[in-house]
Motif scaffolding. Sequence first.
Motif, PDB file in Angstrom:
ATOM      1  N   ALA A 221       0.993  -1.114   0.135  1.00  0.00           N
ATOM      2  CA  ALA A 221       0.098  -0.092  -0.033  1.00  0.00           C
ATOM      3  C   ALA A 221       0.982   1.203   0.022  1.00  0.00           C
ATOM      4  O   ALA A 221       0.190   2.276  -0.143  1.00  0.00           O
ATOM      5  CB  ALA A 221      -0.868   0.081   1.423  1.00  0.00           C
ATOM      6  N   GLU A 222       2.263   1.097   0.098  1.00  0.00           N
ATOM      7  CA  GLU A 222       3.064   2.178   0.285  1.00  0.00           C
ATOM      8  C   GLU A 222       3.773   2.176  -0.997  1.00  0.00           C
ATOM      9  O   GLU A 222       4.284   1.180  -1.531  1.00  0.00           O
ATOM     10  CB  GLU A 222       4.178   2.132   1.413  1.00  0.00           C
TER      11      GLU A 222
ATOM     12  N   LEU B 185      -5.202   1.990  -1.243  1.00  0.00           N
ATOM     13  CA  LEU B 185      -4.437   3.141  -2.071  1.00  0.00           C
ATOM     14  C   LEU B 185      -5.043   4.508  -2.032  1.00  0.00           C
ATOM     15  O   LEU B 185      -5.946   4.551  -1.429  1.00  0.00           O
ATOM     16  CB  LEU B 185      -4.073   2.712  -3.246  1.00  0.00           C
ATOM     17  N   ARG B 186      -4.367   5.405  -2.694  1.00  0.00           N
ATOM     18  CA  ARG B 186      -5.091   6.930  -2.890  1.00  0.00           C
ATOM     19  C   ARG B 186      -5.334   6.862  -4.467  1.00  0.00           C
ATOM     20  O   ARG B 186      -4.499   6.527  -5.302  1.00  0.00           O
ATOM     21  CB  ARG B 186      -4.006   7.768  -2.709  1.00  0.00           C
ATOM     22  N   ARG B 205       0.261   6.842   1.714  1.00  0.00           N
ATOM     23  CA  ARG B 205      -0.170   5.852   0.743  1.00  0.00           C
ATOM     24  C   ARG B 205       0.185   5.968  -0.873  1.00  0.00           C
ATOM     25  O   ARG B 205       0.636   7.083  -1.236  1.00  0.00           O
ATOM     26  CB  ARG B 205      -1.734   5.620   0.725  1.00  0.00           C
ATOM     27  N   ALA B 206       0.458   4.751  -1.421  1.00  0.00           N
ATOM     28  CA  ALA B 206       0.933   4.957  -2.782  1.00  0.00           C
ATOM     29  C   ALA B 206      -0.353   5.189  -3.555  1.00  0.00           C
ATOM     30  O   ALA B 206      -1.508   5.204  -3.217  1.00  0.00           O
ATOM     31  CB  ALA B 206       1.378   3.708  -3.207  1.00  0.00           C
ATOM     32  N   TRP B 207      -0.087   6.037  -4.934  1.00  0.00           N
ATOM     33  CA  TRP B 207      -1.208   6.247  -5.809  1.00  0.00           C
ATOM     34  C   TRP B 207      -1.779   4.964  -6.198  1.00  0.00           C
ATOM     35  O   TRP B 207      -1.083   3.855  -6.689  1.00  0.00           O
ATOM     36  CB  TRP B 207      -0.821   7.193  -6.805  1.00  0.00           C
ATOM     37  N   ALA B 208      -2.872   4.854  -6.609  1.00  0.00           N
ATOM     38  CA  ALA B 208      -3.503   3.733  -7.352  1.00  0.00           C
ATOM     39  C   ALA B 208      -3.109   3.550  -8.798  1.00  0.00           C
ATOM     40  O   ALA B 208      -2.985   2.479  -9.396  1.00  0.00           O
ATOM     41  CB  ALA B 208      -4.961   3.618  -7.326  1.00  0.00           C
TER      42      ALA B 208
END
Lengths: 362, 209
Positions: A221-222, B185-186, B205-208
């Motif tokens: 998720a990161e 995610l974002r 969070r990472a981008w989708a």
Amino acid sequence: MAARIKQHYKGSRHMFIGRSANITQPKPEQNRVNCQYRNRCWRGCPFGAYFSTQSATLPAAMATGNLTLRPFSIVTKILYDKDTKRATGVEVLDAETNQTYEYKAKIVFLNASAFNSTWVLMNSATDIWPEGLGSSSGQLGHNVMDHHFRCGASGRVEGFDDYYIEGRRPTGVYVPRFRNIYNDRRDYVRGFGYQGGAGREGWGRNVAEMSVGAALKETLAEPGNWNIGITAFGEMLPYHENKITLNKNVKDKWGLPVLDMDVELKDNEKKMRVDMMNDAKEMLEAAGVKDVHTYDGGYEVGMGIHEMGTARMGRDPKIIGIEWQQPGLGSTQCVCYRWGLYDFCIMREPFTYVYGTYSKSR
Amino acid sequence: MERRELLKMIALATGGVLIGGELLMSGCKNPPALGGATFSDQDISFLDEVAETILPRTSTPGAKDAGVGRFMTVQVNDCYTKEDQDVFHAGIRKLNDASKEMFNKDFLDATAEERTQLLGQLDKEAKEHQKKKQEKDWQIKDAKSKDPESEGAKEQPLPNHYFTQMKQLTLFGFFTSEKGSKEVLRHVAVPGKYNGALPYKKGDRAWAE
């Protein structure tokens, strides 16, 4: 990285931002909004920010009131008058009703992309030239080219852990050709450029120590490491024996003959691919990239969808494909993946030429 | 993200290539005849539990919340070759057999800890198998390029491991789902701007996409 590459190669190699036809300022008079950084250009930009016929030129042409759009039309041939030696229009097959129509014109532009333009020529004026309009030079259908690619290098960039990106820029970096220009000489001719991009890894990255469970989900998720990759796009030489021909035995659902393709890469391209891969690694390493690995994903002609050639033009009647002096007929032979401004530039010259000829002959 | 890029990403995550990627590239149009065995509602529930073990609900949604089980069946039906479909269908049974062997009970009767332990072991087994498969694929490719008629060129490639299929489809289905993209995610549909140096701190969070 650009500065390191420039320094390492003493100004003979450059990396800079890619050029793409996205507007950065709104054009309300054209009903177009500036780029929204979605990076979905290939779907057809609903904002009109990315240049396409649908977003830019068709609306402009419609606005003149002089354009009639006729969808579901298959141009089957160019009409040719052997007495006046002029292209006089086109024959169109309606793909839905199977009815045939003729459209007459003083100038005909043939812009059906490389192979289909040639297909139309091969089916035209066959009563005079059995192999089609423009075949008398022996060049029609020959010299097929594409860009050969799918090889290059990528690696990890250290540092910058406290940075990420926001928005999706619809372009990456470009490295223009540096082989066989100025004083550089290789065991092949012509060269290649690189296209590439950098970013932090997403959820699809390999986390070797992770198998299944909550920790895997949280880790993915990161964002991961920063990495960068560049892929080479190599020039293919125009070989006479690389050709497309009309297959009169196989017909499509409209009863029209299909094209056979007989095209291969030759030694020049194969030698070039070695450089395409190794130069990428060397340049990335010179720029400070770690764990650089090369790849060659293999290439078959056509994968580049940059098909070119097959109806070359010029002023020398001995080497040209289309009889360039053919009054009233112009063609562009580099219609490829996207109708960008680049193609516009290619198109401008034949248009100017044909229009000029037409104006004089009128 | 271009489909091509997406395939490359998932391929990296599980080693090798994305199974069914060729058809996915062309928009997945398996003829109905290739459909093979169909999935029952029980199969979908079973796959939901497998996916949930791979990506469980924590303070954020898990695979089951995103309906990954059903997603897997659509991908297998529409994008897998007949061979991969067979491997996948047999895999449902094999996974359950492995559970019986390890815990003397069906996978669905196993506790969350047992399921995680079992799938952890299958993950290891699958990674080793895919590595061997990849090596053999290269050998065959190499042999074919040297002499298409040679013994080596005619060797049969190893099939994919069913757990690699299930894990790939779980990651793919979950992180491209609405729940996965927006709640784990974002996701921003229309960024409207680009900033190549956005400050980042661990935990963001990472981008989708």
